[in-house]
Design an enzyme around this catalytic site. Structure first.
Site, PDB file in Angstrom:
ATOM      1  N   ASP A 122       1.739  -7.002 -15.144  1.00  9.56           N
ATOM      2  CA  ASP A 122       2.714  -6.357 -14.254  1.00  9.56           C
ATOM      3  C   ASP A 122       3.069  -4.994 -14.831  1.00  9.56           C
ATOM      4  O   ASP A 122       3.367  -4.886 -16.028  1.00  9.56           O
ATOM      5  CB  ASP A 122       3.961  -7.257 -14.168  1.00  9.56           C
ATOM      6  CG  ASP A 122       4.849  -6.847 -13.017  1.00  9.56           C
ATOM      7  OD1 ASP A 122       5.366  -5.702 -13.028  1.00  9.56           O
ATOM      8  OD2 ASP A 122       5.028  -7.662 -12.100  1.00  9.56           O
ATOM      9  N   SER A 158       2.764   8.964   0.128  1.00  5.13           N
ATOM     10  CA  SER A 158       2.520   8.624   1.527  1.00  5.13           C
ATOM     11  C   SER A 158       3.052   9.711   2.449  1.00  5.13           C
ATOM     12  O   SER A 158       4.040  10.389   2.133  1.00  5.13           O
ATOM     13  CB  SER A 158       3.248   7.307   1.816  1.00  5.13           C
ATOM     14  OG  SER A 158       3.344   7.089   3.201  1.00  5.13           O
ATOM     15  N   TYR A 167      11.239   1.768   1.076  1.00  4.33           N
ATOM     16  CA  TYR A 167       9.846   2.026   0.684  1.00  4.33           C
ATOM     17  C   TYR A 167       9.602   3.533   0.581  1.00  4.33           C
ATOM     18  O   TYR A 167       9.117   4.040  -0.433  1.00  4.33           O
ATOM     19  CB  TYR A 167       8.874   1.396   1.694  1.00  4.33           C
ATOM     20  CG  TYR A 167       7.457   1.886   1.519  1.00  4.33           C
ATOM     21  CD1 TYR A 167       6.709   1.499   0.407  1.00  4.33           C
ATOM     22  CD2 TYR A 167       6.859   2.765   2.434  1.00  4.33           C
ATOM     23  CE1 TYR A 167       5.410   1.969   0.217  1.00  4.33           C
ATOM     24  CE2 TYR A 167       5.567   3.238   2.256  1.00  4.33           C
ATOM     25  CZ  TYR A 167       4.853   2.833   1.146  1.00  4.33           C
ATOM     26  OH  TYR A 167       3.574   3.311   0.958  1.00  4.33           O
ATOM     27  N   LYS A 171       8.846   6.186  -2.764  1.00  4.24           N
ATOM     28  CA  LYS A 171       7.772   7.188  -2.912  1.00  4.24           C
ATOM     29  C   LYS A 171       8.367   8.566  -3.247  1.00  4.24           C
ATOM     30  O   LYS A 171       7.875   9.269  -4.127  1.00  4.24           O
ATOM     31  CB  LYS A 171       6.945   7.282  -1.626  1.00  4.24           C
ATOM     32  CG  LYS A 171       6.136   6.032  -1.310  1.00  4.24           C
ATOM     33  CD  LYS A 171       5.033   5.806  -2.320  1.00  4.24           C
ATOM     34  CE  LYS A 171       4.282   4.517  -2.098  1.00  4.24           C
ATOM     35  NZ  LYS A 171       3.460   4.117  -3.244  1.00  4.24           N
TER      36      LYS A 171
HETATM   37  P1  NAD Z   1      -2.201  -3.252  -1.609  1.00  4.82           P
HETATM   38  O1  NAD Z   1      -0.979  -4.090  -1.513  1.00  4.82           O
HETATM   39  O2  NAD Z   1      -3.455  -3.777  -1.008  1.00  4.82           O
HETATM   40  O3  NAD Z   1      -2.495  -2.869  -3.127  1.00  4.82           O
HETATM   41  C1  NAD Z   1      -1.472  -2.736  -4.091  1.00  4.82           C
HETATM   42  C2  NAD Z   1      -1.878  -3.551  -5.301  1.00  4.82           C
HETATM   43  O4  NAD Z   1      -0.865  -3.419  -6.307  1.00  4.82           O
HETATM   44  C3  NAD Z   1      -2.008  -5.049  -4.999  1.00  4.82           C
HETATM   45  O5  NAD Z   1      -3.246  -5.507  -5.514  1.00  4.82           O
HETATM   46  C4  NAD Z   1      -0.835  -5.674  -5.743  1.00  4.82           C
HETATM   47  O6  NAD Z   1      -1.130  -6.981  -6.190  1.00  4.82           O
HETATM   48  C5  NAD Z   1      -0.632  -4.689  -6.881  1.00  4.82           C
HETATM   49  N1  NAD Z   1       0.741  -4.659  -7.417  1.00  4.82           N
HETATM   50  C6  NAD Z   1       1.917  -4.549  -6.740  1.00  4.82           C
HETATM   51  N2  NAD Z   1       2.951  -4.549  -7.594  1.00  4.82           N
HETATM   52  C7  NAD Z   1       2.436  -4.637  -8.848  1.00  4.82           C
HETATM   53  C8  NAD Z   1       3.003  -4.688 -10.136  1.00  4.82           C
HETATM   54  N3  NAD Z   1       4.324  -4.672 -10.328  1.00  4.82           N
HETATM   55  N4  NAD Z   1       2.187  -4.777 -11.197  1.00  4.82           N
HETATM   56  C9  NAD Z   1       0.832  -4.814 -11.032  1.00  4.82           C
HETATM   57  N5  NAD Z   1       0.241  -4.784  -9.838  1.00  4.82           N
HETATM   58  C10 NAD Z   1       1.026  -4.704  -8.746  1.00  4.82           C
HETATM   59  O7  NAD Z   1      -1.830  -1.827  -0.986  1.00  4.82           O
HETATM   60  P2  NAD Z   1      -2.777  -0.590  -0.639  1.00  4.82           P
HETATM   61  O8  NAD Z   1      -2.796  -0.448   0.834  1.00  4.82           O
HETATM   62  O9  NAD Z   1      -4.040  -0.675  -1.385  1.00  4.82           O
HETATM   63  O10 NAD Z   1      -1.859   0.598  -1.193  1.00  4.82           O
HETATM   64  C11 NAD Z   1      -2.027   1.134  -2.490  1.00  4.82           C
HETATM   65  C12 NAD Z   1      -0.960   2.175  -2.732  1.00  4.82           C
HETATM   66  O11 NAD Z   1      -1.044   3.170  -1.725  1.00  4.82           O
HETATM   67  C13 NAD Z   1       0.472   1.632  -2.665  1.00  4.82           C
HETATM   68  O12 NAD Z   1       1.238   2.273  -3.659  1.00  4.82           O
HETATM   69  C14 NAD Z   1       0.925   2.049  -1.293  1.00  4.82           C
HETATM   70  O13 NAD Z   1       2.321   2.214  -1.227  1.00  4.82           O
HETATM   71  C15 NAD Z   1       0.215   3.369  -1.115  1.00  4.82           C
HETATM   72  N6  NAD Z   1       0.008   3.729   0.291  1.00  4.82           N
HETATM   73  C16 NAD Z   1      -0.610   2.855   1.123  1.00  4.82           C
HETATM   74  C17 NAD Z   1      -0.777   3.172   2.463  1.00  4.82           C
HETATM   75  C18 NAD Z   1      -1.424   2.190   3.418  1.00  4.82           C
HETATM   76  O14 NAD Z   1      -1.218   2.309   4.631  1.00  4.82           O
HETATM   77  N7  NAD Z   1      -2.201   1.218   2.965  1.00  4.82           N
HETATM   78  C19 NAD Z   1      -0.311   4.409   2.944  1.00  4.82           C
HETATM   79  C20 NAD Z   1       0.296   5.294   2.052  1.00  4.82           C
HETATM   80  C21 NAD Z   1       0.454   4.940   0.721  1.00  4.82           C
END
Ligand code: NAD
Ligand code: UDP
Length: 339
Positions: A60, A126, A150, A154
């Site tokens: 984590d 984001s 959220y 960011k």
């Molecule tokens: P996702 O949930 O598929 O991936 C995030 C990963 O982080 C997951 O595997 C989760 O298990 C891991 N995680 C969460 N908290 C954790 C912690 N405390 N310690 C270790 N691991 C942890 O999400 P995603 O869509 O791949 O997004 C990745 C990043 O991009 C995120 O930060 C998200 O906010 C950002 N983002 C995503 C989008 C979207 O639409 N998917 C858009 C803008 C920004």
């Protein structure tokens, strides 16, 4: 290119796709994930795609000892920091959980990076930080605001990373503001695997097309857009992944905090996406017009010219490709990684 890249959240949707391109570009990848929103299966499939094994550490980002273990055992050159919670509605219900996970987690990560003199970080921000933009396309210097925990997480993290740079100019910080990532790797073996009912449009359409959901609710048809439905900038996840590799390639040469939009620069409405998905899947996708969703804006798309100038990056795959690749993943894996 060579070097060791720590990918926090590397088992997640965007992280797993990015691992493929990092490895293909010659980087060694260490995945660090607590699997709170993912499973090891995504990495097993990435290993099959790239034909080599990946070091995966379950931990984590809030746990400094978990992180120290990684830096003790590996000489990390840079971190791509995807780990975070991302569901807007959930963040409204559980703000402390979001602030703790996303903000405290990032602070812990940066502290440990600093202890080990690893000071290069690419952060997943984001387009949500632009709030309701006064005009489109959106440039990086537009004003920022947030309407939910959220989005605020960011914004705060962006500010924290800027403060860190001010305190110590040897930090290299790239803030990538993603627009709407969709699609999947071309083989259809990895993709987006929402744990609950999808909040986002494309996975909801995908699940409707495959017969898991009865119909799509189109949230509002009275916006000031070409057909009244909400307009967004959808970007193929492999184009997004490529943006990360390009950021890592260049990170050591940056002498300021770089804030960069990653979007395709084109806006598509909900009904445009629906039609493209029907074409890609050959399925009729039932829908109903529903009231507007709280907090939604009419239109949001990027001006991606700064990414082109600074990273030499631009999105290559169009909306039809995004739908074709999403459908390949969804139809091959109707129950996601459990399939
Ligand atoms: P996702 O949930 O598929 O991936 C995030 C990963 O982080 C997951 O595997 C989760 O298990 C891991 N995680 C969460 N908290 C954790 C912690 N405390 N310690 C270790 N691991 C942890 O999400 P995603 O869509 O791949 O997004 C990745 C990043 O991009 C995120 O930060 C998200 O906010 C950002 N983002 C995503 C989008 C979207 O639409 N998917 C858009 C803008 C920004
Ligand atoms: N949307 C919709 N039905 C859904 C999910 C989303 O009509 O089930 C619309 C939403 O109102 C927005 C667009 O699709 O106009 C993209 O929504 P998403 O949640 O994917 O991205 P965001 O709004 O966060 O940019």
């Amino acid at each position: 290119m060579s070097g060791k890249i720590l990918v926090t959240g590397g088992a997640g949707y965007i992280g797993s796709h990015t691992c493929i391109l990092l490895i293909e570009a010659g980087y060694e990848v260490i995945v660090f994930d607590n699997f709170s929103n993912s499973s090891i299966e995504s990495i097993k499939r990435v290993e099959k795609i790239v034909g080599s094994s990946i070091v995966v550490i379950e931990g984590d980002i809030r746990n400094r000892d978990d992180l120290r273990g990684v830096f003790e055992n590996h000489k990390i050159d840079a971190v791509i920091h995807f780990a975070g919670l991302k569901a807007v509605g959930e963040s409204v219900e559980q703000p402390l959980r979001y602030y703790d996970n996303n903000i405290s987690g990032t602070v812990a990560l940066c502290e440990v990076m600093s202890e080990y003199s690893c000071k290069s970080i690419v952060f997943s921000s984001s387009a949500t930080v632009y709030g309701d933009p006064h005009t489109t396309p959106i440039k990086e210097d537009f004003s920022v605001s947030a309407t939910n925990p959220y989005g605020r997480s960011k914004l705060f993290i962006e500010e924290i990373l800027r403060d860190l740079y001010v305190s110590d100019n040897s930090w290299k910080v790239v803030l990538l503001r993603y627009f709407n990532p969709v699609g999947a790797y071309k083989s259809g073996d990895i993709g987006e695997d929402p744990k609950d009912i999808p909040n986002n449009l494309m996975p909801f359409i995908a699940q409707t097309a495959v017969g898991k959901r009865e119909f799509l609710n189109v949230f509002g048809d009275d916006y000031n857009t070409h057909d009244g439905t909400g307009v967004r900038d959808y970007i193929h996840v492999m184009d997004l992944a490529d943006g990360h590799v390009k950021a890592i390639n260049k990170i050591k040469s940056f002498n300021d905090v770089m804030t960069i939009n990653l979007g395709a620069g084109k806006g598509y409405s909900v009904l445009d996406v629906l039609k493209a998905y029907e074409m890609a899947s050959g399925k009729e996708i039932p829908y109903k017009i529903a009231p507007r969703r709280d907090g939604d804006i009419a239109s949001c798309y990027a001006d991606p010219s700064y990414a082109r100038e600074i990273l030499g990056w631009e999105a290559k795959r169009d909306i039809n490709q995004m739908c074709i690749d999403s459908w390949r993943w969804q139809s091959k894996n109707p129950d996601g990684y459990k399939s």
